[in-house]
Enzyme design. Structure first.
Site, short mmCIF file in Angstrom:
data_model
loop_
_atom_site.label_atom_id
_atom_site.label_comp_id
_atom_site.label_asym_id
_atom_site.label_seq_id
_atom_site.Cartn_x
_atom_site.Cartn_y
_atom_site.Cartn_z
N CYS A 297 0.87 -1.17 0.00
CA CYS A 297 0.00 0.00 0.00
C CYS A 297 0.91 1.22 0.00
O CYS A 297 2.05 1.14 -0.46
CB CYS A 297 -0.99 -0.04 1.17
SG CYS A 297 -0.25 0.14 2.80
N THR A 298 0.43 2.34 0.53
CA THR A 298 1.22 3.57 0.48
C THR A 298 2.25 3.64 1.60
O THR A 298 3.44 3.52 1.39
CB THR A 298 0.29 4.81 0.53
OG1 THR A 298 -0.72 4.69 -0.47
CG2 THR A 298 1.08 6.10 0.29
N GLY A 299 1.78 3.83 2.84
CA GLY A 299 2.69 4.05 3.96
C GLY A 299 2.96 2.83 4.82
O GLY A 299 3.72 2.91 5.78
N ASN A 300 2.29 1.71 4.53
CA ASN A 300 2.47 0.45 5.25
C ASN A 300 2.13 0.59 6.74
O ASN A 300 2.78 0.03 7.60
CB ASN A 300 3.91 -0.06 5.05
CG ASN A 300 4.13 -1.49 5.51
OD1 ASN A 300 5.16 -1.80 6.11
ND2 ASN A 300 3.19 -2.38 5.27
N THR A 301 1.05 1.35 7.01
CA THR A 301 0.58 1.45 8.40
C THR A 301 -0.89 1.09 8.55
O THR A 301 -1.37 0.96 9.68
CB THR A 301 0.80 2.87 8.98
OG1 THR A 301 0.08 3.81 8.19
CG2 THR A 301 2.28 3.24 9.05
N CYS A 302 -1.63 0.92 7.45
CA CYS A 302 -3.06 0.61 7.54
C CYS A 302 -3.41 -0.64 6.73
O CYS A 302 -3.53 -1.73 7.28
CB CYS A 302 -3.92 1.77 7.03
SG CYS A 302 -3.80 3.27 7.99
N ARG A 303 -3.58 -0.44 5.43
CA ARG A 303 -4.12 -1.51 4.59
C ARG A 303 -3.22 -2.74 4.48
O ARG A 303 -3.67 -3.86 4.75
CB ARG A 303 -4.45 -0.98 3.19
CG ARG A 303 -5.67 -0.09 3.19
CD ARG A 303 -5.83 0.62 1.88
NE ARG A 303 -4.78 1.63 1.74
CZ ARG A 303 -4.69 2.46 0.72
NH1 ARG A 303 -5.53 2.39 -0.28
NH2 ARG A 303 -3.73 3.36 0.67
N ASP B 264 -8.19 4.01 1.12
CA ASP B 264 -7.34 4.28 2.27
C ASP B 264 -8.17 4.76 3.46
O ASP B 264 -8.82 5.79 3.38
CB ASP B 264 -6.31 5.36 1.89
CG ASP B 264 -5.19 5.48 2.89
OD1 ASP B 264 -5.30 4.90 4.00
OD2 ASP B 264 -4.20 6.15 2.57
#
Length: 151
Positions: A9-15, A117
């Site tokens: 994903c983008t920041g690797n903190t959620c999805r 997101d």
């Protein structure tokens, strides 16, 4: 045979950490990792992401990491959360598209193929994202295993 699955994903903190945690929970025999196309090293998962997993009794022990060539080489299949992630990754690592699919699209979803997101959303948004991901993940993994058995 052991499979290596990478979620991006983008920041690797959620999805992607939620998807990785769900994968480990449902398929403990699979080796799982997650990374972000714009991530830094060592960030914890978002509080609401951890809460969404806790509510499902899914363990998530996570620190963010950027996407690397080593991770791509390690993975048998890479599940991207959005077409944008897939596009960025392919520009960063030409050739990686051969083993990269959109999670929701590969699962056979109709309509929007991106998993949105949830960052900045409340508990309900994370819960909905986790639900969408869990359904997509199970359908995608069944398809992947079926295709592998035909190889």
């Amino acid at each position: 045979m052991s499979y290596h699955v990478l979620f991006i994903c983008t920041g690797n903190t959620c999805r992607s950490p939620m998807a990785a945690a769900l994968m480990k929970h449902h398929y403990p025999e699979v080796e799982v990792a997650s990374a972000g196309v714009m991530a830094t090293n060592g960030e914890p998962a978002a509080t609401e992401a951890v809460r969404a997993m806790d509510e499902r009794r899914v363990e998530m022990n996570h620190e963010s990491q950027p996407l690397t060539k080593e991770l791509i080489d390690w993975a048998d299949v890479i599940f991207a959360m959005t077409r944008g992630h897939k596009d960025i990754m392919q520009r960063m690592f030409p050739g990686a598209e051969k083993k990269t699919v959109l999670l929701k699209e590969y699962a056979g979803a109709s309509g929007d193929k991106d998993i949105g997101d949830p960052i900045g959303g409340g508990r309900e948004v994370y819960h909905e994202t986790a639900e969408e991901m869990e359904e997509s993940l199970q359908a995608a993994w069944e398809r992947y295993m079926k295709e592998k058995s035909l190889d």
